[in-house]
Design a protein around this motif. Sequence first.
Motif, PDB file in Angstrom:
ATOM      1  N   SER A   1       0.810  -1.217   0.000  1.00  0.00           N
ATOM      2  CA  SER A   1       0.000   0.000   0.000  1.00  0.00           C
ATOM      3  C   SER A   1       0.840   1.262   0.000  1.00  0.00           C
ATOM      4  O   SER A   1       0.400   2.307  -0.478  1.00  0.00           O
ATOM      5  CB  SER A   1      -0.924  -0.001   1.223  1.00  0.00           C
ATOM      6  N   GLY A   2       2.066   1.160   0.542  1.00  0.00           N
ATOM      7  CA  GLY A   2       2.926   2.345   0.629  1.00  0.00           C
ATOM      8  C   GLY A   2       3.953   2.450  -0.467  1.00  0.00           C
ATOM      9  O   GLY A   2       4.832   3.319  -0.403  1.00  0.00           O
ATOM     10  N   GLY A   3       3.891   1.566  -1.443  1.00  0.00           N
ATOM     11  CA  GLY A   3       4.841   1.613  -2.545  1.00  0.00           C
ATOM     12  C   GLY A   3       6.125   0.857  -2.282  1.00  0.00           C
ATOM     13  O   GLY A   3       6.989   0.774  -3.163  1.00  0.00           O
ATOM     14  N   GLY A   4       6.280   0.290  -1.111  1.00  0.00           N
ATOM     15  CA  GLY A   4       7.474  -0.486  -0.782  1.00  0.00           C
ATOM     16  C   GLY A   4       7.519  -0.764   0.701  1.00  0.00           C
ATOM     17  O   GLY A   4       6.870  -0.079   1.500  1.00  0.00           O
ATOM     18  N   ARG A   5       8.264  -1.769   1.093  1.00  0.00           N
ATOM     19  CA  ARG A   5       8.400  -2.113   2.509  1.00  0.00           C
ATOM     20  C   ARG A   5       9.484  -1.251   3.138  1.00  0.00           C
ATOM     21  O   ARG A   5      10.527  -1.025   2.544  1.00  0.00           O
ATOM     22  CB  ARG A   5       8.702  -3.602   2.652  1.00  0.00           C
TER      23      ARG A   5
ATOM     24  N   GLY B   1      -5.782  -0.093   7.418  1.00  0.00           N
ATOM     25  CA  GLY B   1      -5.577  -1.494   7.095  1.00  0.00           C
ATOM     26  C   GLY B   1      -4.523  -1.712   6.025  1.00  0.00           C
ATOM     27  O   GLY B   1      -3.724  -0.824   5.711  1.00  0.00           O
ATOM     28  N   ALA B   2      -4.551  -2.906   5.462  1.00  0.00           N
ATOM     29  CA  ALA B   2      -3.593  -3.323   4.438  1.00  0.00           C
ATOM     30  C   ALA B   2      -4.345  -4.046   3.331  1.00  0.00           C
ATOM     31  O   ALA B   2      -5.478  -4.501   3.523  1.00  0.00           O
ATOM     32  CB  ALA B   2      -2.532  -4.247   5.044  1.00  0.00           C
ATOM     33  N   PRO B   3      -3.753  -4.168   2.144  1.00  0.00           N
ATOM     34  CA  PRO B   3      -4.391  -4.957   1.087  1.00  0.00           C
ATOM     35  C   PRO B   3      -4.626  -6.395   1.558  1.00  0.00           C
ATOM     36  O   PRO B   3      -3.742  -7.019   2.142  1.00  0.00           O
ATOM     37  CB  PRO B   3      -3.367  -4.897  -0.059  1.00  0.00           C
TER      38      PRO B   3
ATOM     39  N   ASP C   1      -2.301  -0.385  -7.207  1.00  0.00           N
ATOM     40  CA  ASP C   1      -1.533   0.484  -8.114  1.00  0.00           C
ATOM     41  C   ASP C   1      -2.268   1.777  -8.418  1.00  0.00           C
ATOM     42  O   ASP C   1      -1.647   2.846  -8.522  1.00  0.00           O
ATOM     43  CB  ASP C   1      -1.217  -0.269  -9.416  1.00  0.00           C
ATOM     44  N   ASP C   2      -3.595   1.707  -8.570  1.00  0.00           N
ATOM     45  CA  ASP C   2      -4.326   2.935  -8.905  1.00  0.00           C
ATOM     46  C   ASP C   2      -4.870   3.664  -7.669  1.00  0.00           C
ATOM     47  O   ASP C   2      -5.547   4.688  -7.787  1.00  0.00           O
ATOM     48  CB  ASP C   2      -5.452   2.661  -9.913  1.00  0.00           C
ATOM     49  N   GLY C   3      -4.580   3.099  -6.476  1.00  0.00           N
ATOM     50  CA  GLY C   3      -4.924   3.781  -5.236  1.00  0.00           C
ATOM     51  C   GLY C   3      -6.364   3.621  -4.783  1.00  0.00           C
ATOM     52  O   GLY C   3      -6.778   4.280  -3.822  1.00  0.00           O
ATOM     53  N   SER C   4      -7.135   2.734  -5.418  1.00  0.00           N
ATOM     54  CA  SER C   4      -8.558   2.631  -5.086  1.00  0.00           C
ATOM     55  C   SER C   4      -8.878   1.466  -4.145  1.00  0.00           C
ATOM     56  O   SER C   4     -10.042   1.228  -3.842  1.00  0.00           O
ATOM     57  CB  SER C   4      -9.384   2.470  -6.371  1.00  0.00           C
ATOM     58  N   TRP C   5      -7.864   0.768  -3.657  1.00  0.00           N
ATOM     59  CA  TRP C   5      -8.099  -0.433  -2.863  1.00  0.00           C
ATOM     60  C   TRP C   5      -8.739  -0.133  -1.501  1.00  0.00           C
ATOM     61  O   TRP C   5      -9.458  -0.970  -0.956  1.00  0.00           O
ATOM     62  CB  TRP C   5      -6.782  -1.189  -2.637  1.00  0.00           C
ATOM     63  N   ALA C   6      -8.460   1.041  -0.952  1.00  0.00           N
ATOM     64  CA  ALA C   6      -8.915   1.361   0.401  1.00  0.00           C
ATOM     65  C   ALA C   6     -10.239   2.116   0.421  1.00  0.00           C
ATOM     66  O   ALA C   6     -10.648   2.618   1.474  1.00  0.00           O
ATOM     67  CB  ALA C   6      -7.847   2.155   1.139  1.00  0.00           C
ATOM     68  N   GLU C   7     -10.924   2.222  -0.710  1.00  0.00           N
ATOM     69  CA  GLU C   7     -12.229   2.878  -0.734  1.00  0.00           C
ATOM     70  C   GLU C   7     -13.210   2.132   0.165  1.00  0.00           C
ATOM     71  O   GLU C   7     -13.166   0.899   0.279  1.00  0.00           O
ATOM     72  CB  GLU C   7     -12.768   2.913  -2.166  1.00  0.00           C
ATOM     73  N   ALA C   8     -14.080   2.857   0.803  1.00  0.00           N
ATOM     74  CA  ALA C   8     -15.034   2.262   1.746  1.00  0.00           C
ATOM     75  C   ALA C   8     -15.863   1.182   1.063  1.00  0.00           C
ATOM     76  O   ALA C   8     -16.484   1.421   0.016  1.00  0.00           O
ATOM     77  CB  ALA C   8     -15.948   3.335   2.320  1.00  0.00           C
TER      78      ALA C   8
END
Length: 349
Positions: free
Chosen positions: A11-15, A169-171, A242-249
Amino acid sequence: MSNWRLDWPTSGGGRIASGRLKTAPGDFIVDELLELPESDPAVEGEVIAGSGEHLCLKLEKVGDNTEYVARELARIAGCRHFDVGFCGLKDRHAVTRQWFSLYRPGNEDQDTALIREIGLRWPVLAASRQARKLRRGEHRGNGFTITLRAVSGEHQVIDRALERLGDIGAPNYFGPQRFGNDGANLDRAVHLDPATLNRRGRSGGKGRGGKKRAGSDGSKNVLYFSAARSWLFNEVLAARVDDGSWAEAGATGPLWGDGGTTACGPLETFERGIVAQTPELAALFSVTRMKPERRPLAVKPESLSWQWVAEDCLELAFFLSPGQYATTILSDIFELEDMSLGRHNEQQG
């Protein structure tokens, strides 16, 4: 080297840190929680809580996997192996506190003696009688206490990442263990006849016309199909990360099945486009009766807390619902070295 992607974007682009996982079994503690009345069988003469034909026992185990313990419980209790139930598979390289049910109708007067015998193998932490066999995914969830050692990274940066984990959260990826060594389960899935998932039967039996039923081979096929749909879910989730939409409610992703996805409109087009990039897996679901489902794209640990017990040692505690993976969540922040893999390879050699 695997031909399958088995590590997906974070989610942050890298560990931002690294650490060692499961240096010792006590570094990974799992406590399975059920909604059951409990009594402490260690108290001499205590009446077992609840009522019903199934004796449920919470055991603490180290070094034994769930299915082995279930077989041994059947042997000790003198029942059939399929009369032993449990809610999920737990890692053998950990301290796990897990519930099992034993079908023991009319044998309530023998419970105390049986518990005492089982206690010679594994500590019995709690006991209860209930009317139904325990089945997969029926537990309330799991509490985790995890110690990471040899942690490399700035404390403040790690603390901020953990605060973010608690907030959004996390993916919700499926862990790589589901796909087998180097994706072996996916390799097997590609070469399956999709129609085998629809054939039911007991191991070793024969159906009409004398044809051998699916049996244990059918169970393995289900495992491979499950790996395929889990991998496709991860691919869709990776694109949403990648497109930043994973954390949408309320955002969910597809567990592929007959007809593909239940999504519609632009989301359906998006998901079908991702899956179409791996046609050999997509083809598996064309004739199966596996119902399409949805799975949340994000997983947020409940009651997350942590403390630095040493400069390079971090202890974390949190709760997860069934079907959520502790190592997957931590891998969003840490590059993890699983020390139990080396012990497993030594035992296999």
